[in-house]
Scaffold this motif. Structure first.
Motif, mmCIF file in Angstrom:
data_model
loop_
_atom_site.group_PDB
_atom_site.id
_atom_site.type_symbol
_atom_site.label_atom_id
_atom_site.label_comp_id
_atom_site.label_asym_id
_atom_site.label_seq_id
_atom_site.Cartn_x
_atom_site.Cartn_y
_atom_site.Cartn_z
ATOM 1 N N TYR A 7 0.842 -1.198 0.000
ATOM 2 C CA TYR A 7 0.000 0.000 0.000
ATOM 3 C C TYR A 7 0.877 1.247 0.000
ATOM 4 N N SER A 86 -3.427 -1.971 5.996
ATOM 5 C CA SER A 86 -3.513 -0.655 5.355
ATOM 6 C C SER A 86 -3.614 0.469 6.371
ATOM 7 N N ILE A 277 -9.288 3.350 -1.900
ATOM 8 C CA ILE A 277 -8.174 2.549 -2.396
ATOM 9 C C ILE A 277 -8.261 2.413 -3.915
ATOM 10 N N ARG A 303 -3.203 0.528 -3.895
ATOM 11 C CA ARG A 303 -2.778 -0.859 -3.651
ATOM 12 C C ARG A 303 -1.821 -1.204 -4.775
#
Length: 311
Positions: A7, A86, A277, A303
């Protein structure tokens, strides 16, 4: 260690690094990451370990031990059993510590006070608003759209939220703060700040975290100087305390306490968070640009690689 980026965190301060000359064309863009050890030459870390690192905008990075420019010890192991990995670059990372430092350490909220948080649906804003609620305050958020305001009230549990893009924004904010404003957590600046300024109570406190609406100014002046000048008369008359928020100033004394308290709040559901994301490193430029146009919704992440903890 050779580490694989999973991440990548995207944050407004990265634009400031470019403008200040801390990075040049051809450099790897700075960025905090959650990464996984591929190969290690230190006994402290083994292949497969998850780490809070600074790989930047790249698929792999070389990670050593030390202290970065923000005062963080690097790398820090990330435990997937505590929360999704994350969150190490979000609510349980610099983002969360920033909100905690501004609200709790700088402004010292008292039960019953009115707290206003701009960019309340963003990464730092959603944490700041909920932390103020946990301290017994009445919290009013400011966000860009009605959908974001619905999220702030219905999901995060703030008392009210107003949309700054509405033509009636100043009146809406005044109606939401009938007793004025005791604490203001500033993320935006510009006309959002102009709506808050006349509502500041005597001895109000401001945590000056950011001014995302003014980061693109090209007149060569520091955005915080322009901001301070516009509020100078009110600050003086109302005896307002303005605290400039640099998270590196709080790492040594407050990070351990923050991680302990925030992890507990997240695990028992008292703190909620939303992540925006995007998949693939090639999405980083567009996702970064969205930060400055309001196109993101929550903490913005890319990501970059597979997250094995989701399997």
């Amino acid at each position: 260690m050779l580490t694989r980026t999973i991440y990548l965190s995207l944050d407004p301060y990265q634009w400031g690094r470019r403008r200040s000359g801390a990075e040049s064309v051809g450099d790897v863009c700075h960025g905090r990451t959650v990464s996984q050890v591929v190969e290690s030459r230190t006994d402290a870390y083994a292949p497969g370990d998850y780490l809070f690192t600074t790989n930047g905008w790249q698929l792999y990075g070389l990670t050593g031990e030390g202290i970065d420019v923000f005062g963080y010890m690097f790398p820090r192991k990330v435990d997937p059993s505590v929360a999704p990995i994350s969150t190490a670059v979000g609510i349980l990372g610099m983002l969360g510590l920033t909100a905690y430092s501004g609200v709790v350490v700088q402004c010292r909220p008292k039960p019953g006070e009115t707290v206003v948080v701009s960019a309340a649906s963003g990464g730092v804003g959603q944490a700041a608003g909920q932390i103020a609620k946990l301290h017994g305050c009445r919290v009013v958020g400011i966000a860009g759209t009605a959908a974001k305001c619905d999220f702030v009230v219905k999901e995060l549990g703030l008392d009210a939220c107003v949309a700054h893009r509405s033509p009636s924004y100043p009146d809406d904010l005044r109606a939401a703060c009938p007793d004025g404003v005791d604490i203001y957590f500033e993320n935006v600046g510009g006309h959002v700040f102009e709506g808050v300024l006349p509502l500041l109570n005597q001895s109000a406190r401001i945590s000056l975290c950011g001014m995302i609406s003014q980061y693109g100014d090209t007149d060569g002046r520091d955005a915080s100087e322009t901001w301070a000048e516009s509020g100078k008369a009110v600050f003086s008359r109302q005896n307002v305390a303005v605290h400039r928020l640099f998270v590196r100033d709080f790492v040594a004394d407050h990070q351990d306490r923050f991680l302990h308290e925030m992890a507990a709040w997240v695990q028992d559901g008292r703190i909620k968070y939303r992540e925006d994301i995007r998949d693939g490193l090639d999405q980083a430029p567009a996702a970064f640009s969205a930060l400055f146009s309001g196109g993101n919704f929550g903490k913005t992440l890319v990501r970059v690689g597979e997250d094995p903890t989701l399997a």
